[in-house]
Design a protein around this motif. Sequence first.
Motif, PDB file in Angstrom:
ATOM      1  N   UNK B 105     -15.885  35.606 -30.066  1.00 19.33           N
ATOM      2  CA  UNK B 105     -16.223  37.038 -30.049  1.00 19.33           C
ATOM      3  C   UNK B 105     -17.460  37.305 -29.182  1.00 19.33           C
ATOM      4  N   UNK B 106     -18.420  36.361 -29.208  1.00 23.21           N
ATOM      5  CA  UNK B 106     -19.618  36.512 -28.370  1.00 23.21           C
ATOM      6  C   UNK B 106     -19.269  36.531 -26.878  1.00 23.21           C
ATOM      7  N   UNK B 115     -23.561  41.868 -30.061  1.00 23.07           N
ATOM      8  CA  UNK B 115     -24.144  40.569 -29.706  1.00 23.07           C
ATOM      9  C   UNK B 115     -25.197  40.153 -30.742  1.00 23.07           C
ATOM     10  N   UNK B 116     -26.039  41.099 -31.150  1.00 24.66           N
ATOM     11  CA  UNK B 116     -27.110  40.782 -32.108  1.00 24.66           C
ATOM     12  C   UNK B 116     -26.518  40.381 -33.458  1.00 24.66           C
ATOM     13  N   UNK B 117     -25.554  41.166 -33.933  1.00 25.28           N
ATOM     14  CA  UNK B 117     -24.944  40.897 -35.241  1.00 25.28           C
ATOM     15  C   UNK B 117     -24.180  39.559 -35.215  1.00 25.28           C
ATOM     16  N   UNK B 122     -23.671  33.824 -36.351  1.00 26.92           N
ATOM     17  CA  UNK B 122     -23.375  32.517 -35.746  1.00 26.92           C
ATOM     18  C   UNK B 122     -24.444  31.502 -36.154  1.00 26.92           C
ATOM     19  N   UNK B 123     -25.699  31.917 -36.052  1.00 27.47           N
ATOM     20  CA  UNK B 123     -26.809  31.040 -36.401  1.00 27.47           C
ATOM     21  C   UNK B 123     -26.748  30.601 -37.847  1.00 27.47           C
ATOM     22  N   UNK B 124     -26.599  31.542 -38.761  1.00 21.99           N
ATOM     23  CA  UNK B 124     -26.665  31.172 -40.175  1.00 21.99           C
ATOM     24  C   UNK B 124     -25.420  30.393 -40.616  1.00 21.99           C
ATOM     25  N   UNK B 125     -24.254  30.728 -40.072  1.00 23.19           N
ATOM     26  CA  UNK B 125     -23.057  29.993 -40.469  1.00 23.19           C
ATOM     27  C   UNK B 125     -23.002  28.595 -39.859  1.00 23.19           C
ATOM     28  N   UNK B 165     -23.733  27.069 -27.902  1.00 28.15           N
ATOM     29  CA  UNK B 165     -24.915  27.849 -28.276  1.00 28.15           C
ATOM     30  C   UNK B 165     -25.753  28.204 -27.047  1.00 28.15           C
ATOM     31  N   UNK B 166     -25.752  27.336 -26.049  1.00 27.76           N
ATOM     32  CA  UNK B 166     -26.566  27.566 -24.855  1.00 27.76           C
ATOM     33  C   UNK B 166     -26.139  28.788 -24.070  1.00 27.76           C
ATOM     34  N   UNK B 167     -24.879  29.171 -24.235  1.00 25.60           N
ATOM     35  CA  UNK B 167     -24.356  30.246 -23.411  1.00 25.60           C
ATOM     36  C   UNK B 167     -24.660  31.626 -23.949  1.00 25.60           C
ATOM     37  N   UNK B 168     -25.135  31.676 -25.164  1.00 25.30           N
ATOM     38  CA  UNK B 168     -25.322  32.985 -25.769  1.00 25.30           C
ATOM     39  C   UNK B 168     -26.799  33.368 -25.828  1.00 25.30           C
TER      40      UNK B 168
END
Lengths: 198, 198
Positions: B105-106, B115-117, B122-125, B165-168
């Motif tokens: 989705x990102x 993007x923020x949501x 993404x981070x917490x999951x 993760x690097x791409x976002x």
Amino acid sequence: MKEELSEFYNIFTGTKKDIESFMAMLDPVINNAKDDHERLYYHHIYEEEEQRLSRLAELIPLIETFQAGKGGDFAPSNNTFNRLLQELNLEKFGLHNFVEHLDLALFQFKDAERQAKLSEMRGSNHTSYQFVKEKLAGINERFDTGYTDPHAHHDEHGDHLNQYAHNHSQVHVQAAVSLPAKPAGPKRSFTVGSLISK
Amino acid sequence: MKEELSEFYNIFTGTKKDIESFMAMLDPVINNAKDDHERLYYHHIYEEEEQRLSRLAELIPLIETFQAGKGGDFAPSNNTFNRLLQELNLEKFGLHNFVEHLDLALFQFKDAERQAKLSEMRGSNHTSYQFVKEKLAGINERFDTGYTDPHAHHDEHGDHLNQYAHNHSQVHVQAAVSLPAKPAGPKRSFTVGSLISK
């Protein structure tokens, strides 16, 4: 139940072979992906099918155990039977999701060879999904478990999986119309883990 | 185990809320899809998360039962405990797949709000996935179940989930680097259904 077990056995050994074919088809696509997005997309589907493969590696021997008469009674008081039903319910969704993975691939792999292979697998796995869904609904009625199928609301206007069949090849459409002429199954089914707690 | 149960409880009630947010985000996208392919793509992800939601509706009360001391012993001879482990193992993959759904989705929802949501979830999951994976590997060692994690080979060159993760956005990268500085987990874990047969 003996007859159904034999059909479940054929369905899950059949879909296991199809997962392997599909994963082999995805492998070069992942390796040749044009960017991270495309790579993640196919790798994600590949992993979901790989997870299913590892669950089938447990389910198939469990079905065999019951076929050999070594699983115990077909009764909710038997934990091994509950485990069988719980896993079958999960693999009903596994089949459903696989059909959608194949549909997504049919939108993308347009060469004749892959279209033919994907359409063939789509047809047989859709038939398998309908069979497992119907049989589990029946078993559920028999034991009156009272659980809700999280997909039931999608079925209210007919099985949405059929709607995509029209967009693909003829093989595909034939597979869709050769299904038993029954309305969408009952609205209740097992939920994962719902039985063992009984 | 009591401490871990409390963390599992927080993780699964947290991810349940995130599934609901994500499904609400997908809903208008499905309704406004430009063609059948796009509609199937988002609807498919929506349904997979819906299936997970219905499994969490079983797992969370089961964790609560053990927290209340009503689940019986933490031992493989207890079928309810086996069911707990079996479901936790399945939801480890559920978290993994959810992180990938968020990554996909990102790549697609590029406005700042989504993007923020998405990055926050993404981070917490991802952190939750790493936690559950590590804890289950530990529990597995303790009971010496000897089963193979179907994802282990993906972890051999580090956790592939990190590479995306690097791409976002930055939020995202921060989440990835704040993980415990441990190598990828052990190569073995529970397989669905592996414990109840013991």
